[in-house]
Design a protein around this motif. Sequence first.
Motif, short mmCIF file in Angstrom:
data_model
loop_
_atom_site.label_atom_id
_atom_site.label_comp_id
_atom_site.label_asym_id
_atom_site.label_seq_id
_atom_site.Cartn_x
_atom_site.Cartn_y
_atom_site.Cartn_z
N SER A 1 40.40 46.19 120.05
CA SER A 1 39.28 45.78 120.90
C SER A 1 38.79 44.44 120.39
O SER A 1 38.28 44.35 119.27
N LEU B 1 37.55 53.00 126.43
CA LEU B 1 38.01 54.37 126.62
C LEU B 1 37.10 55.37 125.91
O LEU B 1 36.43 55.03 124.94
N ALA C 1 42.35 56.69 123.57
CA ALA C 1 43.20 55.60 123.09
C ALA C 1 44.44 56.14 122.39
O ALA C 1 45.55 55.61 122.56
N GLN D 1 48.24 55.43 123.38
CA GLN D 1 49.12 54.90 122.35
C GLN D 1 50.41 55.73 122.26
O GLN D 1 51.52 55.17 122.22
N ALA E 1 40.39 48.75 124.10
CA ALA E 1 40.37 50.18 123.79
C ALA E 1 38.95 50.72 123.65
O ALA E 1 38.74 51.94 123.72
N VAL F 1 46.42 49.33 118.58
CA VAL F 1 45.26 49.62 119.43
C VAL F 1 44.12 48.71 118.99
O VAL F 1 43.73 48.72 117.82
N ALA G 1 44.47 49.01 127.71
CA ALA G 1 44.48 50.43 127.31
C ALA G 1 43.96 51.34 128.41
O ALA G 1 44.31 52.52 128.47
#
Length: 222
Positions: free
Chosen positions: A199, A169, A174, A178, A166, A197, A137
Amino acid sequence: MDASDEPKVGEYSDAEVEAARILFARPATFIMGCAKIEQLPTPDLPEIAFAGRSNVGKSSLINGLVGMHKLARASNEPGRTREVNFFDLDGRMRLVDLPGYGWAKASKTTVKKFQDLGRDYLRGRVTLKRVYLLIDARHGLKKVDDEALDALDLSAVSYQIVLTKADKLKKGEAEKVQAATLKAISKRPAAYPHVAVTSSEKGFGLPELRAEIMRTTGVVLD
């Protein structure tokens, strides 16, 4: 079921999320690594595969989905995944880790060998339901990803972009990545029209991704 009852792209009911949580909490085991197409296990279960640049976080994502730290081996050495690795989830589906791409330290001959193995798998695997193409990302789609996208389109295999890391960020970034990623793949014929999205470190996005995988494979709990 009428059109209003059909599940919407990128949206999952509480029941779907909970069923997927239960499924992915069940036993997951490493089956085998294959260096040649002839070594692949019998295609008798639905499969979903993970692809992406080296060090994009494939191993971490697989481990996060099944709640295990060491099922898939993460490495700081680019290009460590040089086989097609198969993992069994409760005898109901297989998770497949494809060789990474975009590393600089491997020879061109070695790179071609691994890429050809991945392409052979994509073209000939009748039980492959979807490929999840992981993109960092922080960087978004890069030129090095074009070859992978082209190969997926050529293979006519459904694939979905999954943004990883993500959590690195700032707030709101994000969503921008996206949206930009979705726009970039909007005209690609095999691309699924939703960008996930996630993590692996923080765990967000994983419940929804589990639900998407369960929906895609058609696996149901007893």
